[in-house]
Design an enzyme around this catalytic site. Structure first.
Site, short mmCIF file in Angstrom:
data_model
loop_
_atom_site.label_atom_id
_atom_site.label_comp_id
_atom_site.label_asym_id
_atom_site.label_seq_id
_atom_site.Cartn_x
_atom_site.Cartn_y
_atom_site.Cartn_z
N GLU A 278 37.85 -7.50 -3.50
CA GLU A 278 37.79 -6.29 -3.38
C GLU A 278 36.41 -5.84 -4.11
OE1 GLU A 278 41.43 -3.95 -3.24
OE2 GLU A 278 42.25 -5.89 -4.06
N GLY B 261 41.61 3.39 -4.77
CA GLY B 261 40.08 3.50 -4.54
C GLY B 261 39.53 4.87 -4.69
N ASP C 139 52.34 3.31 -0.87
CA ASP C 139 52.51 3.26 0.92
C ASP C 139 53.75 3.06 1.32
OD1 ASP C 139 49.49 3.49 0.23
OD2 ASP C 139 49.25 1.15 0.28
N SER D 186 44.47 -3.90 -0.91
CA SER D 186 43.62 -3.41 0.27
C SER D 186 43.93 -4.16 1.34
CB SER D 186 42.24 -3.57 -0.28
OG SER D 186 41.67 -2.50 -1.08
N GLU E 221 54.47 -0.72 -1.26
CA GLU E 221 53.77 -1.11 -2.54
C GLU E 221 53.47 0.05 -3.27
OE1 GLU E 221 50.45 -3.55 -2.82
OE2 GLU E 221 49.66 -2.84 -0.22
N ASN F 159 50.34 1.06 -5.64
CA ASN F 159 48.83 0.78 -6.12
C ASN F 159 48.15 1.43 -7.32
OD1 ASN F 159 45.92 0.45 -6.29
ND2 ASN F 159 45.64 0.23 -4.28
N ARG G 257 49.08 5.44 -6.00
CA ARG G 257 49.35 5.53 -4.59
C ARG G 257 50.24 4.87 -4.19
NH1 ARG G 257 45.13 3.38 -2.21
NH2 ARG G 257 46.64 1.90 -0.72
N TYR H 39 38.06 0.27 5.26
CA TYR H 39 36.79 0.51 4.77
C TYR H 39 35.56 0.59 5.69
CZ TYR H 39 39.46 0.07 0.30
OH TYR H 39 40.19 0.09 -0.54
#
Length: 332
Positions: free
Chosen positions: A24, A287, A265, A150, A281, A283, A263, A224
């Site tokens: 990443e 980002g 998900d 990601s 998960e 994070n 964050r 992205y």
């Protein structure tokens, strides 16, 4: 270094740690550039450091008040950098060593969260050699690296997947890049995510975003590449599902011991209602690029990008001061 003399409105010297050698890297460079611009806009002095093997010496030479950790993946998100900065006695943003070790490992995250009633998909870690002999789960199922972010290296194996049955050694997929993968049942339905940010009164959820992908699923490329994924913020979902997302995200943040921002998900099978919501998960270093979800949810809560960066930095200073005070008590 004590930070008790620093006032939130006084300029700080902030090292923005970015880049590195993980998958990443490019995302991290984008996050770091945005953070550096915001910090300078807020009146701080900024030193940008592209992570390399001499990073400790470079940070020591810079003598920052705080490090903004804008790295994604290993070694910036797995506890390695956190341990280094702890040893150096330098304040840094986001989660600490133990939290980072657990949260980047999807299997350890399950072990931490599911005993507290947070639903996550089942599954197990599978040696890739086994995949060439038999399916580890009934199709459809998901294969993913244990400690990448990601959606790097994620594959969905269905009955009509063009990978063979069992999977062929020659078929393109994450089994060609990793020695073992986490196999989970595929959960049909909608992709949701909730950001959490720490504040004076503790962590709070910023809302729920639904991610609608034009083609395929929410993988690295779709995340992205501008225009590939539609972000619906706030998500058009029943209020009880939104409340459940926010509850699970805040609880995961607390249980894992996250700081600054995180964050979480989700996948939601709407046919099953509340029983169809699963955490995938959490994070610990989401980002901060122009397409990133945490800044987007913050904007929906009237928190601008520069203010969001400032809040994360102030939380880092608060956490570090708590560590300093604990150390002084232990010595005293």
């Amino acid at each position: 270094m004590s930070v008790s003399g620093k006032h939130p409105h006084n300029p700080l010297h902030v090292v923005v740690l970015m880049g590195g050698w993980a998958n990443e890297r490019e995302v991290s460079l984008m996050s770091g550039a945005g953070v550096a611009d915001a910090l300078e806009m807020n009146g701080h002095r900024v030193t940008q450091i592209d992570m390399d093997r001499d990073v400790a010496a470079k940070i020591a030479a810079a003598k920052p008040d705080v490090v903004f950790n804008a790295l994604h993946g290993v070694p910036g998100e797995d506890g390695s950098v956190q341990g280094m900065l702890d040893l150096m006695g330098i304040a840094y943003t986001h989660s600490g060593l133990a939290t980072s070790v657990i949260a980047i490992d999807k299997q350890l995250t399950k072990q931490a969260l599911t005993p507290h009633g947070i639903p996550m998909p089942g599954g197990r870690i599978v040696p890739c050699e086994e995949l060439y002999e038999r399916d580890p789960l009934p199709r459809p199922y998901v294969l993913k690296p244990v400690n990448e972010g990601s959606s790097v290296g994620v594959a969905i194996v269905t009955e009509d997947s063009n990978v063979g049955n069992p999977i062929s050694r020659d078929a393109k997929g994450p089994w060609q890049e990793f020695d073992e993968l986490l196999a989970e049942p595929f959960i049909k339905g909608r992709e949701l995510t909730t950001a959490v940010i720490d504040g004076a009164s503790g962590p709070r959820a910023l809302g729920v975003t639904e991610l609608i992908v034009d083609n395929g699923f929410y993988d690295y490329e779709n995340k992205y590449t501008e225009g590939r994924t539609q972000h619906v913020c706030p998500a058009q979902i029943p209020p009880e599902i939104a409340a459940l997302c926010e509850d699970y995200a805040v609880r995961a943040h607390k249980i894992l011991g996250c700081h600054g921002t995180s964050r979480t998900d989700f996948r939601w099978d709407e046919e099953l209602g509340e029983e169809g919501l699963f955490v995938l998960e959490t994070n610990t270093q989401p980002g901060m690029t122009p397409l990133s979800l945490v800044p987007e949810q913050a904007r929906a809560c009237d928190i601008g990008y520069a203010e969001l960066v400032e809040l994360i930095v102030m939380e880092a200073l608060r956490v570090h001061e708590g560590k300093v005070n604990q150390a002084e008590k232990a010595d005293g």
